[in-house]
Design an enzyme around this catalytic site. Sequence first.
Site, PDB file in Angstrom:
ATOM      1  N   THR A  17      -5.021 -17.828 -46.237  1.00 24.71           N
ATOM      2  CA  THR A  17      -3.746 -18.527 -46.209  1.00 24.71           C
ATOM      3  C   THR A  17      -3.956 -19.935 -46.736  1.00 24.71           C
ATOM      4  O   THR A  17      -4.646 -20.743 -46.111  1.00 24.71           O
ATOM      5  CB  THR A  17      -3.183 -18.569 -44.782  1.00 24.71           C
ATOM      6  OG1 THR A  17      -2.973 -17.237 -44.332  1.00 24.71           O
ATOM      7  CG2 THR A  17      -1.869 -19.329 -44.739  1.00 24.71           C
ATOM      8  N   GLU A  65      -2.140  -8.744 -35.661  1.00 19.37           N
ATOM      9  CA  GLU A  65      -3.256  -8.435 -34.779  1.00 19.37           C
ATOM     10  C   GLU A  65      -2.902  -7.245 -33.897  1.00 19.37           C
ATOM     11  O   GLU A  65      -1.847  -7.205 -33.270  1.00 19.37           O
ATOM     12  CB  GLU A  65      -3.577  -9.655 -33.912  1.00 19.37           C
ATOM     13  CG  GLU A  65      -4.827  -9.507 -33.065  1.00 19.37           C
ATOM     14  CD  GLU A  65      -5.144 -10.788 -32.324  1.00 19.37           C
ATOM     15  OE1 GLU A  65      -5.561 -10.703 -31.160  1.00 19.37           O
ATOM     16  OE2 GLU A  65      -4.954 -11.872 -32.905  1.00 19.37           O
ATOM     17  N   LYS A  77       3.843 -16.854 -48.329  1.00 22.02           N
ATOM     18  CA  LYS A  77       3.120 -16.652 -47.065  1.00 22.02           C
ATOM     19  C   LYS A  77       3.510 -17.706 -46.033  1.00 22.02           C
ATOM     20  O   LYS A  77       3.822 -17.393 -44.873  1.00 22.02           O
ATOM     21  CB  LYS A  77       1.610 -16.689 -47.325  1.00 22.02           C
ATOM     22  CG  LYS A  77       0.771 -16.540 -46.052  1.00 22.02           C
ATOM     23  CD  LYS A  77       1.187 -15.281 -45.292  1.00 22.02           C
ATOM     24  CE  LYS A  77       0.515 -15.214 -43.936  1.00 22.02           C
ATOM     25  NZ  LYS A  77      -0.907 -14.909 -44.025  1.00 22.02           N
ATOM     26  N   PHE A 106      10.749 -11.105 -32.883  1.00 21.27           N
ATOM     27  CA  PHE A 106      10.487 -12.513 -32.600  1.00 21.27           C
ATOM     28  C   PHE A 106      11.692 -13.224 -31.983  1.00 21.27           C
ATOM     29  O   PHE A 106      11.933 -14.395 -32.238  1.00 21.27           O
ATOM     30  CB  PHE A 106      10.027 -13.240 -33.879  1.00 21.27           C
ATOM     31  CG  PHE A 106       8.661 -12.803 -34.323  1.00 21.27           C
ATOM     32  CD1 PHE A 106       7.534 -13.494 -33.906  1.00 21.27           C
ATOM     33  CD2 PHE A 106       8.504 -11.693 -35.127  1.00 21.27           C
ATOM     34  CE1 PHE A 106       6.271 -13.083 -34.297  1.00 21.27           C
ATOM     35  CE2 PHE A 106       7.258 -11.263 -35.512  1.00 21.27           C
ATOM     36  CZ  PHE A 106       6.134 -11.956 -35.092  1.00 21.27           C
ATOM     37  N   TYR A 141      11.957 -13.016 -28.528  1.00 22.04           N
ATOM     38  CA  TYR A 141      11.602 -13.004 -27.108  1.00 22.04           C
ATOM     39  C   TYR A 141      11.212 -14.415 -26.662  1.00 22.04           C
ATOM     40  O   TYR A 141      10.282 -15.003 -27.209  1.00 22.04           O
ATOM     41  CB  TYR A 141      10.440 -12.037 -26.858  1.00 22.04           C
ATOM     42  CG  TYR A 141      10.813 -10.597 -27.088  1.00 22.04           C
ATOM     43  CD1 TYR A 141      11.313  -9.812 -26.061  1.00 22.04           C
ATOM     44  CD2 TYR A 141      10.676 -10.016 -28.342  1.00 22.04           C
ATOM     45  CE1 TYR A 141      11.670  -8.491 -26.266  1.00 22.04           C
ATOM     46  CE2 TYR A 141      11.029  -8.687 -28.570  1.00 22.04           C
ATOM     47  CZ  TYR A 141      11.519  -7.933 -27.523  1.00 22.04           C
ATOM     48  OH  TYR A 141      11.879  -6.622 -27.742  1.00 22.04           O
ATOM     49  N   GLY A 162       9.589 -17.452 -24.455  1.00 21.67           N
ATOM     50  CA  GLY A 162       8.317 -17.564 -23.740  1.00 21.67           C
ATOM     51  C   GLY A 162       7.900 -19.015 -23.658  1.00 21.67           C
ATOM     52  O   GLY A 162       8.735 -19.922 -23.627  1.00 21.67           O
ATOM     53  N   CYS A 188      -2.923 -19.543 -35.895  1.00 25.41           N
ATOM     54  CA  CYS A 188      -2.214 -19.344 -37.158  1.00 25.41           C
ATOM     55  C   CYS A 188      -0.879 -20.075 -37.255  1.00 25.41           C
ATOM     56  O   CYS A 188      -0.702 -20.922 -38.124  1.00 25.41           O
ATOM     57  CB  CYS A 188      -2.010 -17.849 -37.391  1.00 25.41           C
ATOM     58  SG  CYS A 188      -3.563 -16.939 -37.457  1.00 25.41           S
TER      59      CYS A 188
END
Length: 339
Positions: free
Chosen positions: A121, A158, A210, A255, A257, A259, A266
């Site tokens: 990246t 991941e 990216k 995405f 949710y 928290g 990253c």
Amino acid sequence: MKITVIGSGYVGLVTGTCLAETGYHVCCLDVDPRKIEILQNGGIPIFEPGLEDMVKRNVAAGRLHFTTDVAASVAFGEVQFIAVGTPPDEDGSADLQYVLAAARNIARHMTGYRVVVDKSTVPVGTADKVRAAIADELAQRGADLPFSVVSNPEFLKEGAAIEDFMRPDRVVIGVDDDRAAEIMRRLYKPFQRSHERVLLMDVRSAELTKYAANAMLATRISFMNELANLAETMGADIEQVRQGMGSDPRIGYHFLYPGVGYGGSCFPKDVKALVQTAKENGHTLRVLTAVEEANEVQKLRLVEKVVSRFGEDLSGRRFALWAWRSSPIPMTCARRPAA
């Protein structure tokens, strides 16, 4: 086709192993002898479901090799993937020393045409720096050798990295010449048998794609956290709000949710790098600046809740944390500098 992958961290190892699984012969280079020893002995230095068995299978088949020999790795593959770490510098920009060191190593040892592929990246303009570094080393050698520089950012999650690589939803390739474009198309042909997944574009657009993707995901996370805080204050149920939002196909559920904020190696790094890149080019990314600010505040939200419930003196208390995530966390960079 023979392929070299420079860097045997998360991205490099997944990339090399998946390419070997399709039948290519792959040499993975790393300057860490301990890591290479682990790989040569059948182990892996990271955890990714299914990766260890795939590594063993391809090593046994003779398609996957590991080495610390830079000269041998450069001689091995016509295509040279650079998949090394790009840790954040003091100002938040991406540290490219490992990327440029890998590029210079390629130039020192190459004896024929090479396609140098930035898999790490990296910020917009990195391909130009890689190209300049290679040209400088070749000039010092007095060697007039052809080469191409390509941007091919990874989009791995991941926990689902193998699936993402073997069945990609898109393959972004930034290229400026027809020869390299044809080689990259041929390389990724086994991964798009059902339909076209390759998105050919110029190099700078691929580099920005990216960072733009990761910044958008980080934005969704911070936005949802802000809404969750508001919902709590107003007596609304954020889970019901999430379902109402996500059911809109223009928005989707990914995405959304709430928290304690995004973290890891990253998202924070990539958002900061994009903000810094904009500053260097005379732009202020106000939305992403707010995303960062919201995320910093959100990190303290859980602590504030604990203190409000139990008081500031937490001596002698024990707390258990149950972590749950709805989807794998995106991998956006190599885990460790490798060259």
